[in-house]
Design an enzyme around this catalytic site. Sequence first.
Site, short mmCIF file in Angstrom:
data_model
loop_
_atom_site.label_atom_id
_atom_site.label_comp_id
_atom_site.label_asym_id
_atom_site.label_seq_id
_atom_site.Cartn_x
_atom_site.Cartn_y
_atom_site.Cartn_z
N GLU A 179 -14.18 64.46 23.72
CA GLU A 179 -15.38 63.68 24.05
C GLU A 179 -15.34 62.30 23.40
OE1 GLU A 179 -18.62 67.21 24.92
OE2 GLU A 179 -18.59 66.34 22.93
N GLU A 371 -15.13 72.12 29.19
CA GLU A 371 -16.31 72.66 28.53
C GLU A 371 -17.44 72.75 29.54
OE1 GLU A 371 -17.74 71.03 24.86
OE2 GLU A 371 -15.72 70.52 24.16
#
Length: 480
Positions: A179, A371
């Site tokens: 991320e 995810e």
Amino acid sequence: MTTASNTSPSAFPDGFLWGGATAANQVEGAFDEDGKGLSVQDVMPGGIVRPRTDAPTPDNLKLEAIDFYHRYKEDIALFAEMGFKVFRFSIAWSRIFPLGDENEPNEEGLSFYDRVLDELEKHGIEPLVTISHYETPLHLARTYDGWADRRMIGFFERYARTLLERYGSRVRYWLTFNEINSVLHEPFMSGGIATPREELDDQDLYQAIHHELVASAAATRIAHEIDPDIRVGCMILAIPFYPLTPDPSDVWAAKQAERDNYAFGDVHVRGAYPGYYLRKLAERGVELDITEEDRELLREHTVDFVSFSYYMSSCETVTQERESGGGNLMGGVVNPTLEASEWGWAIDPLGLRTILNDYWDRWNKPLFIVENGLGAKDVLVQGPEGPTVEDDYRIDYMNDHLVQVREAIADGVDVLGYTSWGCIDLVSASTAQMSKRYGFIYVDRDDDGSGTLERYRKKSFGWYRDLIASNGRTLVDHRG
């Protein structure tokens, strides 16, 4: 409750990589064993919702986490029982280089991941490895202010080369930074930047982002030099932003919010900063220190695929202040048309199809959903075969999201795989709670640190096992 009726033929391709995902700092524990150094996570007992401390404290659940360090064989066997094709995990940088700036790695740390890979190979599970997942060595944060210092590029190159030379023949899929765009919102957790956020100026923040992007390209170069068949991806926190109203100003506000995330993928895929990003920097008075070597690395060593996390969507408008809370890194304006999870995250399955189509249209690179999942307060009950969790809410959430993945594949999007976040209960990164559970496997540990750490199969365990075995054919389309 999801049933097996009204099922549809699978649109998932043969070889689709079904599996689950974890992060070292949220599952391993053993924070000071076998030569491991401290990471930024070891002084973040409250996740992102409370201030960090000066040293590890007993209330930091991540110090012991769920003890994957000693129980990895048991856990991987449970993943294999579900039929995992792939397991995404991260390597703890401070387990390999305890301080981060040493010349030689810690062999005990390397040996641990050898054993994890041995176990995955034993069960026929493909590894997907994240090189840096929110766990910069604490020494690098305190001594160099993390990624604000250009010397971090060299430290990361040494670390990445060590991993790729050691495991490159065994690991085909790699991610550089987890991320990576989250550094805009959580510079300490994401970028190891010790300067408090309120004191961090734009010049240092965006220079740190540049250093990370260059380091990511450098790791990609190293991987391809070691083995051209290694596939390296970037990893983005994906969140579609919708205009709250059809007012053109709201439409533009939503576009600007999405561009904050696009920029990271644009650099990884296209090899240069986009014009809108350069304009933003200029308007903020930021002048990046970019060398010719930096430009060449970014240009010549782009990623093979784009991976991302997806949990929620949000809205933007010029008439309301952005909101945040409950572990939502990105903020935004509440969408009145959507329900929310217990932690206030908008539940938006169609948003996943939107993101998949958007990213595919923009970058034309294979995509990997690494995810996705529902954090919820599970209750352990006694079932006919022992303790379990009747988590139909999780089954419905995942079913509805995966139906949209199937739709995106039918739209022509190239999707490599899907790894459900927290496939085994773990310590939440955003709130540092055990009670925010995502897994198919219940871990007996509570927010106060009590519990036996025993593992129990939830109802969703059997659902996911059957889903993988059918290559998605057991999905139920609830849209009518």
